[in-house]
Design an enzyme around this catalytic site. Structure first.
Site, PDB file in Angstrom:
ATOM      1  CE1 TYR A  37      66.647  26.285  27.341  1.00 45.83           C
ATOM      2  CE2 TYR A  37      65.449  27.781  25.898  1.00 45.83           C
ATOM      3  CZ  TYR A  37      66.330  27.577  26.940  1.00 45.83           C
ATOM      4  OH  TYR A  37      66.903  28.631  27.573  1.00 45.83           O
ATOM      5  CG  PHE A  59      55.977  33.673  53.411  1.00 42.17           C
ATOM      6  CD1 PHE A  59      55.623  32.952  54.543  1.00 42.17           C
ATOM      7  CD2 PHE A  59      56.995  33.186  52.609  1.00 42.17           C
ATOM      8  CE1 PHE A  59      56.277  31.770  54.855  1.00 42.17           C
ATOM      9  CE2 PHE A  59      57.652  32.004  52.912  1.00 42.17           C
ATOM     10  CZ  PHE A  59      57.304  31.296  54.033  1.00 42.17           C
ATOM     11  CG  ASP A  60      59.936  33.505  55.914  1.00 44.08           C
ATOM     12  OD1 ASP A  60      59.484  33.154  54.823  1.00 44.08           O
ATOM     13  OD2 ASP A  60      60.418  32.708  56.749  1.00 44.08           O
ATOM     14  CG  ASP A 107      52.087  35.415  48.326  1.00 44.71           C
ATOM     15  OD1 ASP A 107      51.798  34.325  47.791  1.00 44.71           O
ATOM     16  OD2 ASP A 107      53.029  35.549  49.128  1.00 44.71           O
ATOM     17  CB  ALA A 127      51.007  30.542  48.313  1.00 44.43           C
ATOM     18  CE  LYS A 182      53.816  27.530  50.253  1.00 42.71           C
ATOM     19  NZ  LYS A 182      55.105  27.853  49.623  1.00 42.71           N
ATOM     20  CG  HIS A 188      63.493  31.143  60.977  1.00 38.78           C
ATOM     21  ND1 HIS A 188      63.703  32.339  60.337  1.00 38.78           N
ATOM     22  CD2 HIS A 188      62.626  30.464  60.207  1.00 38.78           C
ATOM     23  CE1 HIS A 188      62.970  32.373  59.243  1.00 38.78           C
ATOM     24  NE2 HIS A 188      62.327  31.260  59.136  1.00 38.78           N
TER      25      HIS A 188
HETATM   26  N1  F0G Z   1      54.243  33.246  49.832  1.00 39.67           N
HETATM   27  C1  F0G Z   1      53.639  32.566  50.825  1.00 39.67           C
HETATM   28  C2  F0G Z   1      52.360  33.080  51.410  1.00 39.67           C
HETATM   29  C3  F0G Z   1      54.209  31.380  51.311  1.00 39.67           C
HETATM   30  O1  F0G Z   1      53.600  30.713  52.299  1.00 39.67           O
HETATM   31  C4  F0G Z   1      55.422  30.921  50.732  1.00 39.67           C
HETATM   32  C5  F0G Z   1      56.069  29.706  51.227  1.00 39.67           C
HETATM   33  C6  F0G Z   1      56.000  31.666  49.691  1.00 39.67           C
HETATM   34  C7  F0G Z   1      55.375  32.821  49.266  1.00 39.67           C
HETATM   35  C8  F0G Z   1      57.286  31.243  49.043  1.00 39.67           C
HETATM   36  O2  F0G Z   1      57.049  30.170  48.187  1.00 39.67           O
HETATM   37  O3  F0G Z   1      58.343  28.260  49.163  1.00 39.67           O
HETATM   38  O4  F0G Z   1      57.575  28.247  46.777  1.00 39.67           O
HETATM   39  O5  F0G Z   1      59.399  29.740  47.487  1.00 39.67           O
HETATM   40  N2  F0G Z   1      55.731  29.135  52.300  1.00 39.67           N
HETATM   41  C9  F0G Z   1      56.260  27.894  52.869  1.00 39.67           C
HETATM   42  C10 F0G Z   1      55.712  27.725  54.263  1.00 39.67           C
HETATM   43  C11 F0G Z   1      57.744  27.728  52.756  1.00 39.67           C
HETATM   44  O6  F0G Z   1      56.158  26.794  54.953  1.00 39.67           O
HETATM   45  O7  F0G Z   1      54.810  28.472  54.658  1.00 39.67           O
HETATM   46  P1  F0G Z   1      58.155  29.053  47.896  1.00 39.67           P
END
Ligand code: F0G
Length: 460
Positions: A70, A122-123, A213, A215, A256, A448
């Site tokens: 843990y 990002f969304d 960010d 990723a 990613k 979406h």
């Molecule tokens: N920031 C970016 C730039 C992303 O592309 C994503 C996720 C996230 C944050 C959120 O991360 O999925 O681990 O919670 N992108 C995926 C996509 C879902 O299809 O572009 P997560």
């Protein structure tokens, strides 16, 4: 010599081969929303590059040795070692995925009424800002507005707009600047080191924290090595270290460029901010040494962070995307130029001029890709970004009608991508046959994922 992947394939998974009739039935059952399709009905899945990369034998070997203690597990220390080698942030936490990292960090930084400035949120990132009662404002650079231009760093934030905002009447309310590398919401375009340095100095001047960010930090670093003067002699790891060093902290989905099924990271420098994040993390995700991640995923991430920075891997991934881009353009389908690494963004608006924005050309192309070839992709156009009234009438269309073909890491061969390009070429021979769509039902939030649509055959 043509680049090739620095691995061979040892474990494979069969993919479903279906008939057009079966796909027509499946898409109708899915209410014409690809998110509702069972994966068992998808032949080539380009919906996302997130959590879909193939893991290596070394990652699985590490996962088999995972320590599920843990607190203070061996797996946590391996994760920290990999992260510390890259980021130099004194405080970093594992989190189960990127959006959870966003929630934990932003709720420790932003207050209601404040503004988050970004090249593009990002969304989920936007949603996590807005759920706090703050405003997410995108400032993409002007070059991004021309989809065809081949400027090398169309992911940059607009520095003039950033300075104007920081200096102007809204300046007091800016709670953070967040730069997304590479810019997923902006055509997957990279951000230059010059841009990150300029953001650093503006944030210093106006006393605002600057986060990444990150990723797709490895792909951004590779494109910097390839495209930015003065960086050609560095390794992608060296560039990544410099990028992280410029910011006050980061959130990074590791699904990613961690090449892992699940995982994310928060890194910060400020000890007070780290304390606030830690409390939030423990209350909502897990103890600070696992943060909602399973031990085997801590191990896969630690190993994946090393593998992703291999120049041979990155070179071959860039070449795959470039080859795919070339075939798609030859087929007569324009893409957001220049091709990045994690996805191609198709210009559906230009391919399907007979479909107006309220017939959703991006969605129409994504649906046709599925019907014609079992290829699943995501729309990034008016369906996703447009503004609607309560009867689902489109009030303001998105600036562009795009479809994203995301390329999972190490998962598909060039032959798979060539097949997708062939399917697109068939569609492009007679685009006027492609059907348009109408919304039947849409939820008010995260539209979406839960939309229901109706197909309107071409010419009717
Ligand atoms: N920031 C970016 C730039 C992303 O592309 C994503 C996720 C996230 C944050 C959120 O991360 O999925 O681990 O919670 N992108 C995926 C996509 C879902 O299809 O572009 P997560």
């Amino acid at each position: 010599m043509k680049p090739f992947p620095p691995y061979r394939i040892q474990v494979v998974k069969e993919i479903p081969i279906t008939t057009r009739q079966q796909r027509e039935e499946a898409l109708a059952r899915a209410a014409y929303n690809p998110f509702n399709l069972p994966a068992s009905m998808v032949t080539i899945d380009l919906l996302t590059d997130s959590g879909t990369g193939a893991v290596s034998a070394a990652q699985e070997a590490a996962a088999a040795q995972a320590d599920r203690s843990y607190a203070g597990s061996d797996s946590y220390y391996r994760f920290r070692e990999a992260v510390d080698d890259l980021t130099s942030y004194p405080y970093s936490f594992p989190v189960h995925q990127g959006r959870a990292a966003e929630r934990v960090l932003f709720s420790s930084v932003l207050k209601p009424g404040q503004i988050s400035l970004s090249n593009t949120h990002f969304d989920t990132t936007r949603a996590n800002v807005e759920l706090l009662g703050a405003e997410a404002r995108d400032l993409p650079c002007a070059e991004f507005g021309d989809l065809d231009s081949r400027e090398p760093f169309k992911g940059d934030i607009d520095l003039d707009a950033l300075e104007r905002t920081l200096r102007g009447p809204d300046g007091e309310r800016v709670g953070q600047v967040l730069v997304t590398i590479t810019n997923n919401g902006g055509g997957g375009q990279p951000v230059s080191m010059a841009n990150l340095r300029a953001v650093r100095s503006l944030c210093d001047r106006y006393g605002v924290p600057f986060f990444l960010d990150a990723a797709r930090f490895a792909e951004n670093s590779w494109l910097v090595v390839q495209r930015e003067p003065g960086y050609g002699h560095l390794t992608p790891r060296e560039v990544a270290r410099q990028a992280f060093a410029l910011a006050d902290g980061c959130v990074a989905s590791l699904k990613k460029d961690g090449i892992a099924p699940m995982g994310a990271l928060i890194g910060v420098r400020d000890p007070e901010l780290a304390k606030r994040c830690e409390v939030n993390l423990i209350a909502t995700e897990g103890f600070r040494t696992y943060g909602g991640m399973a031990a085997h995923d801590l191990e896969r991430v630690a190993q994946g962070l090393d593998e992703v920075l291999d120049p041979n891997y990155l070179r071959s991934r860039e070449a795959d995307a470039a080859h795919f881009a070339e075939l798609v353009t030859q087929a007569g389908v324009d893409i957001v130029q220049p091709a990045g690494m994690h996805a191609l963004y198709l210009n559906a608006g230009r391919l399907l001029p007979h479909i107006p924005p309220h017939g959703f050309p991006g969605h129409a192309l994504a649906s046709e890709l599925y019907l014609a070839g079992g290829v699943r992709a995501a729309e990034l156009g008016s369906l996703y970004l447009g503004e609607f009234d309560s009867d689902h009438n489109l009030l303001t269309p998105a600036p562009f009608e795009l479809v994203r073909l995301a390329i999972p890491r190490r998962t598909y061969t060039q032959a798979h991508l060539e097949y997708v390009a062939d399917v697109l070429a068939d569609i492009a021979k007679d685009p006027s046959r492609v059907a348009s769509y109408r919304i039947v039902d849409a939820p008010p939030l995260l539209r979406h994922f839960n939309l229901k649509l109706k197909q309107i055959p071409a010419g009717s």
